[in-house]
Scaffold this motif. Structure first.
Motif, PDB file in Angstrom:
ATOM      1  N   LEU A 171      24.657  21.769  32.602  1.00  0.00           N
ATOM      2  CA  LEU A 171      24.338  20.925  31.442  1.00  0.00           C
ATOM      3  C   LEU A 171      22.856  20.997  31.091  1.00  0.00           C
ATOM      4  N   MET A 172      22.004  21.003  32.102  1.00  0.00           N
ATOM      5  CA  MET A 172      20.567  21.094  31.854  1.00  0.00           C
ATOM      6  C   MET A 172      20.228  22.366  31.092  1.00  0.00           C
ATOM      7  N   ASN A 173      20.852  23.473  31.474  1.00  0.00           N
ATOM      8  CA  ASN A 173      20.555  24.741  30.816  1.00  0.00           C
ATOM      9  C   ASN A 173      21.106  24.795  29.395  1.00  0.00           C
ATOM     10  N   LEU A 174      22.313  24.295  29.197  1.00  0.00           N
ATOM     11  CA  LEU A 174      22.882  24.300  27.847  1.00  0.00           C
ATOM     12  C   LEU A 174      22.118  23.358  26.924  1.00  0.00           C
ATOM     13  N   LEU A 175      21.743  22.194  27.440  1.00  0.00           N
ATOM     14  CA  LEU A 175      20.986  21.240  26.627  1.00  0.00           C
ATOM     15  C   LEU A 175      19.563  21.736  26.373  1.00  0.00           C
ATOM     16  N   SER A 176      18.963  22.370  27.371  1.00  0.00           N
ATOM     17  CA  SER A 176      17.630  22.936  27.187  1.00  0.00           C
ATOM     18  C   SER A 176      17.653  24.001  26.101  1.00  0.00           C
ATOM     19  N   ASN A 177      18.679  24.845  26.140  1.00  0.00           N
ATOM     20  CA  ASN A 177      18.822  25.890  25.126  1.00  0.00           C
ATOM     21  C   ASN A 177      18.983  25.275  23.737  1.00  0.00           C
ATOM     22  N   ALA A 178      19.809  24.218  23.643  1.00  0.00           N
ATOM     23  CA  ALA A 178      20.030  23.549  22.358  1.00  0.00           C
ATOM     24  C   ALA A 178      18.739  22.915  21.841  1.00  0.00           C
ATOM     25  N   CYS A 179      17.978  22.290  22.746  1.00  0.00           N
ATOM     26  CA  CYS A 179      16.714  21.659  22.347  1.00  0.00           C
ATOM     27  C   CYS A 179      15.716  22.692  21.844  1.00  0.00           C
ATOM     28  N   GLU A 180      15.602  23.783  22.573  1.00  0.00           N
ATOM     29  CA  GLU A 180      14.613  24.795  22.225  1.00  0.00           C
ATOM     30  C   GLU A 180      14.903  25.452  20.877  1.00  0.00           C
ATOM     31  N   TYR A 181      16.191  25.601  20.545  1.00  0.00           N
ATOM     32  CA  TYR A 181      16.542  26.300  19.313  1.00  0.00           C
ATOM     33  C   TYR A 181      16.844  25.356  18.147  1.00  0.00           C
ATOM     34  N   SER A 182      16.600  24.070  18.329  1.00  0.00           N
ATOM     35  CA  SER A 182      16.788  23.111  17.238  1.00  0.00           C
ATOM     36  C   SER A 182      15.483  22.903  16.484  1.00  0.00           C
ATOM     37  N   TYR A 183      15.608  22.531  15.226  1.00  0.00           N
ATOM     38  CA  TYR A 183      14.440  22.186  14.426  1.00  0.00           C
ATOM     39  C   TYR A 183      14.061  20.732  14.688  1.00  0.00           C
ATOM     40  N   GLY A 184      12.825  20.385  14.385  1.00  0.00           N
ATOM     41  CA  GLY A 184      12.367  19.019  14.569  1.00  0.00           C
ATOM     42  C   GLY A 184      13.231  18.030  13.805  1.00  0.00           C
ATOM     43  N   GLY A 185      13.660  16.955  14.486  1.00  0.00           N
ATOM     44  CA  GLY A 185      14.477  15.936  13.847  1.00  0.00           C
ATOM     45  C   GLY A 185      15.959  16.229  13.832  1.00  0.00           C
ATOM     46  N   ASP A 186      16.374  17.375  14.374  1.00  0.00           N
ATOM     47  CA  ASP A 186      17.794  17.733  14.397  1.00  0.00           C
ATOM     48  C   ASP A 186      18.584  16.826  15.341  1.00  0.00           C
TER      49      ASP A 186
END
Length: 294
Positions: A171-186
């Motif tokens: 979960l940490m890796n999937l969420l980290s990936n999602a955070c890194e590739y999201s735009y600000g405020g997403d």
């Protein structure tokens, strides 16, 4: 008669010359094929060495930045005891330590997976708790990008029987990936549900998406898709590879669907339902995996 013998001899000579020519041609062709294979192997070796060099460089960058920050902020704590800024500085210090800890988990998990030295210790666990703990590790990027997290979990109590340490790192890796590739405020969306004899956990981000030609490679070790539009830091290239390896150990699978152009990227983990008979008594220390659940 003599003329006929001469003709036969000439024909034999021509035939022998043709045979030898064919042998030489075959040898030349074989040598050419071997040369191509050697050149290809040499290129692979050079590529591997390049990847290793890049990985070492990434390791230095990923650890040097937070460590430098920790040194500066710890000095500030010493010099400003009693100052109102101490709480904020201490909080940032803690987040940087968590960031280092996260990278270390992936490095050692990758090593253990490659060595085949891990076993599963199944326990009943709440998916909500694993998500909360994983997000606590990622607060530095969640706050920096002002991301919102929506979690919709529809799992009856006691449904998730898994190795808590491994599943949390997934979960940490999937969420980290999602955070890194999201735009600000997403808004990042997490879902958990039961379908038939499987538990499905998905992490969706509305970021820039992943081009189709990259999808088949994203779970490879050290592979990174980097457009430069959304990422704050360049990671180690281990997270998704580690996530897939851990999910495989848990008897599950993970796949990704994505639509380039900012529509969405969804990673879905599918795990088998397990019963109480597989729950391990953890009174002896439980999980022998390198990293326990937090």
């Amino acid at each position: 008669m003599a003329q006929e013998l001469n003709q036969l001899e000439d024909a034999s000579i021509v035939k022998e010359l043709q045979r030898r020519l064919n042998e030489k041609s075959a040898s030349l062709l074989e040598m050419e094929q071997m040369t191509r294979r050697l050149l290809s192997l040499n290129e692979q070796i050079r590529h591997t060495e390049t990847i290793k060099s890049e990985f070492i460089s990434l390791i230095k960058t990923e650890f040097r930045t937070p460590i430098s920050s920790l040194l500066q902020e710890s000095q500030q704590l010493v010099e400003n005891i009693g100052n109102t800024d101490v709480v904020a500085t201490g909080s940032h210090l803690h987040q940087q330590l968590l960031r280092i800890d996260f990278h270390m988990k992936n490095i050692f998990a990758a090593a253990e997976l490659e060595a085949g030295e891990t076993r599963n210790a199944y326990v009943k666990v709440r998916l909500e708790s694993l998500i909360e703990d994983a997000l606590a590790i990622l607060q530095y990027v969640v706050k920096q990008k002002q991301l919102r997290i929506e979690s919709t979990i529809d799992l009856p109590e006691g449904t998730l029987v898994t190795d808590a340490g491994k599943m949390q790192l997934v979960l940490m890796n999937l969420l980290s990936n999602a955070c890194e590739y999201s735009y600000g405020g997403d808004t990042i969306r997490i879902r958990g549900t039961v379908e038939g004899d499987r538990i499905l956990v998905s992490v969706e981000d509305p970021g820039e998406g992943i081009p189709e030609e990259h999808l088949e490679h994203i779970f490879q070790k050290f592979y990174q898709y980097h457009s430069g539009k959304t990422r704050l830091q360049k990671g180690l290239g281990l997270g998704l590879n580690v996530a897939r390896g851990l999910v495989d150990l848990l008897g599950g699978s993970v796949h990704c669907t994505s639509a380039p152009g900012g529509k969405s990227t969804v990673f879905t983990v599918s795990l088998p339902l397990k019963d109480d008979r597989e729950v391990k008594d953890t009174s002896d220390g439980g999980n022998d995996f390198m990293f326990e659940a937090f």
